[in-house]
Design an enzyme around this catalytic site. Sequence first.
Site, PDB file in Angstrom:
ATOM      1  N   SER A  45       0.820  -1.175   0.194  1.00 14.75           N
ATOM      2  CA  SER A  45       0.057   0.088   0.105  1.00 14.75           C
ATOM      3  C   SER A  45       0.976   1.238   0.088  1.00 14.75           C
ATOM      4  O   SER A  45       0.483   2.225  -0.559  1.00 14.75           O
ATOM      5  CB  SER A  45      -0.767  -0.072   1.230  1.00 14.75           C
ATOM      6  OG  SER A  45      -0.210  -0.099   2.534  1.00 14.75           O
ATOM      7  N   HIS A  46       2.089   0.944   0.375  1.00 17.05           N
ATOM      8  CA  HIS A  46       2.797   2.254   0.564  1.00 17.05           C
ATOM      9  C   HIS A  46       4.143   2.153  -0.569  1.00 17.05           C
ATOM     10  O   HIS A  46       4.972   2.860  -0.575  1.00 17.05           O
ATOM     11  CB  HIS A  46       3.766   2.305   1.913  1.00 17.05           C
ATOM     12  CG  HIS A  46       2.629   2.992   3.015  1.00 17.05           C
ATOM     13  ND1 HIS A  46       1.611   2.410   3.574  1.00 17.05           N
ATOM     14  CD2 HIS A  46       2.451   4.370   3.446  1.00 17.05           C
ATOM     15  CE1 HIS A  46       0.870   2.906   4.237  1.00 17.05           C
ATOM     16  NE2 HIS A  46       1.247   4.283   4.173  1.00 17.05           N
ATOM     17  N   THR A  59      -4.439   9.978  10.664  1.00 16.44           N
ATOM     18  CA  THR A  59      -4.133   8.836  11.189  1.00 16.44           C
ATOM     19  C   THR A  59      -2.863   8.764  11.927  1.00 16.44           C
ATOM     20  O   THR A  59      -2.695   7.950  12.771  1.00 16.44           O
ATOM     21  CB  THR A  59      -4.277   7.749  10.072  1.00 16.44           C
ATOM     22  OG1 THR A  59      -3.220   8.298   9.007  1.00 16.44           O
ATOM     23  CG2 THR A  59      -5.542   7.513   9.487  1.00 16.44           C
ATOM     24  N   GLU A 119      -5.438   1.731   3.568  1.00 14.89           N
ATOM     25  CA  GLU A 119      -6.040   0.424   3.569  1.00 14.89           C
ATOM     26  C   GLU A 119      -7.499   0.186   3.145  1.00 14.89           C
ATOM     27  O   GLU A 119      -8.328  -0.372   2.183  1.00 14.89           O
ATOM     28  CB  GLU A 119      -5.934  -0.603   4.786  1.00 14.89           C
ATOM     29  CG  GLU A 119      -4.458  -0.815   5.179  1.00 14.89           C
ATOM     30  CD  GLU A 119      -4.039  -1.811   3.970  1.00 14.89           C
ATOM     31  OE1 GLU A 119      -4.732  -2.788   3.480  1.00 14.89           O
ATOM     32  OE2 GLU A 119      -2.520  -1.832   3.942  1.00 14.89           O
ATOM     33  N   LYS A 140      -8.693   6.406  23.590  1.00 19.31           N
ATOM     34  CA  LYS A 140      -6.950   6.060  23.998  1.00 19.31           C
ATOM     35  C   LYS A 140      -6.296   6.264  22.420  1.00 19.31           C
ATOM     36  O   LYS A 140      -5.254   7.032  22.466  1.00 19.31           O
ATOM     37  CB  LYS A 140      -6.926   4.839  24.414  1.00 19.31           C
ATOM     38  CG  LYS A 140      -7.104   4.726  26.087  1.00 19.31           C
ATOM     39  CD  LYS A 140      -6.907   3.295  26.591  1.00 19.31           C
ATOM     40  CE  LYS A 140      -7.294   3.355  28.037  1.00 19.31           C
ATOM     41  NZ  LYS A 140      -6.884   1.951  28.795  1.00 19.31           N
ATOM     42  N   LEU A 179       7.511 -10.262  17.934  1.00 20.46           N
ATOM     43  CA  LEU A 179       8.196  -8.981  18.215  1.00 20.46           C
ATOM     44  C   LEU A 179       7.484  -8.101  17.327  1.00 20.46           C
ATOM     45  O   LEU A 179       7.417  -8.455  16.013  1.00 20.46           O
ATOM     46  CB  LEU A 179       9.558  -8.760  18.401  1.00 20.46           C
ATOM     47  CG  LEU A 179      10.699  -9.646  19.260  1.00 20.46           C
ATOM     48  CD1 LEU A 179      11.861  -9.492  19.024  1.00 20.46           C
ATOM     49  CD2 LEU A 179      10.191  -9.000  20.597  1.00 20.46           C
ATOM     50  N   ARG A 194       8.124  -7.719   9.132  1.00 23.09           N
ATOM     51  CA  ARG A 194       8.406  -7.244   8.210  1.00 23.09           C
ATOM     52  C   ARG A 194       9.664  -7.799   7.686  1.00 23.09           C
ATOM     53  O   ARG A 194      10.147  -7.863   6.683  1.00 23.09           O
ATOM     54  CB  ARG A 194       8.616  -5.722   8.570  1.00 23.09           C
ATOM     55  CG  ARG A 194       7.533  -4.913   8.663  1.00 23.09           C
ATOM     56  CD  ARG A 194       7.893  -3.563   8.939  1.00 23.09           C
ATOM     57  NE  ARG A 194       6.745  -2.361   9.238  1.00 23.09           N
ATOM     58  CZ  ARG A 194       6.806  -1.216   9.402  1.00 23.09           C
ATOM     59  NH1 ARG A 194       7.750  -0.667   8.888  1.00 23.09           N
ATOM     60  NH2 ARG A 194       5.666  -0.723   9.614  1.00 23.09           N
TER      61      ARG A 194
END
Length: 333
Positions: free
Chosen positions: A47-48, A160, A189, A231, A304, A309
């Site tokens: 998407s990027h 965002t 997205e 939050k 993690l 990625r």
Amino acid sequence: MSDTVVMTPTEIEAFAEEMLVAAGTLPQNAAPLARAIAAAERDGIPSHGLMYLPTYMEHVRCGKVDGKAIPVVTTPKPGTVVVDAATGFAHPAIAAGFPALVAAARTNGVAAMAVRNSYNCGVLGFHTEAIAVEGLLGIGFTNAPASIAPVGGKRPVIGTNPFSVAVPSGKRGASLLIDQSASVVAKSEVMKRAREGEAIPEGWALGPDGEPTTDPAVGLKGSMAPAGGYKGFGIGLFTEIMAAALSGATLGIDASPFSGTAGGPPKTGQFFLAFDTDTPSGGAFSQRMEALSAAIEGAGDARLPGARRLAARAKSDAEGVRVKASQLEAIRN
């Protein structure tokens, strides 16, 4: 015949740079953006990646971003770097200030870099990871055109607005990488689902009436849903303070959209912090992070932040990146 071709990240970078230059971007400005596009594809964040390249090119041509802008870097105080992106791309502006940020952090123990009159910086973690590669703890913030309404409200006030934290590791650059937006999902997205005519899960976005919707087109007319309710809005507001107010950039409520040709340059901002980890921790930072990481990975079926990625990156390096030939042809056209 399959529409899919396999490219190496280096080939994607070269292609993206060629297209950006063809659209009117200076080579020195196109290069860092092309690297980020290739990195997004390599890390499994399409998407990027190439998907956003036509928008970048369109914005150069319509004047929403100045492809020939020359970033101006100043250091008003020993631990502060300020970059005026001059309504150009964020990537060359960040890259221009990066050496001064790293040098100041190593000298002072901590340093900050504010970027103003900027643009969409793509994957924020790409930039904080670059700080971690230098052996420093990197923290980043970036604001965006307003797309999230405060809880109880209907009019978007903040974007965002992601933040990112990259923990250095001598072996792989960043041993832990947090990169998350204030919304449930990135707006890109929802835009992707709208283009493909697919519904979105309930809870991703709200319509103009403030009610949940599964129609991405309706959601784009309303607001993105903040992650964790009030939050999530608080996290986005914190980022707005850092990336816009503290950087001297344009607030999200006044910024033009990152999509389409309406409005002039968005003039949004970024803010980065770089820390020498050994000085404040007494040399214990790496040991503490190893223990913390081991606890996370040993807590059951957990991984993690950033592990996905790294897995995608390893696969891309071994097998290449699968790209639609039709997508490449559309970009060329």
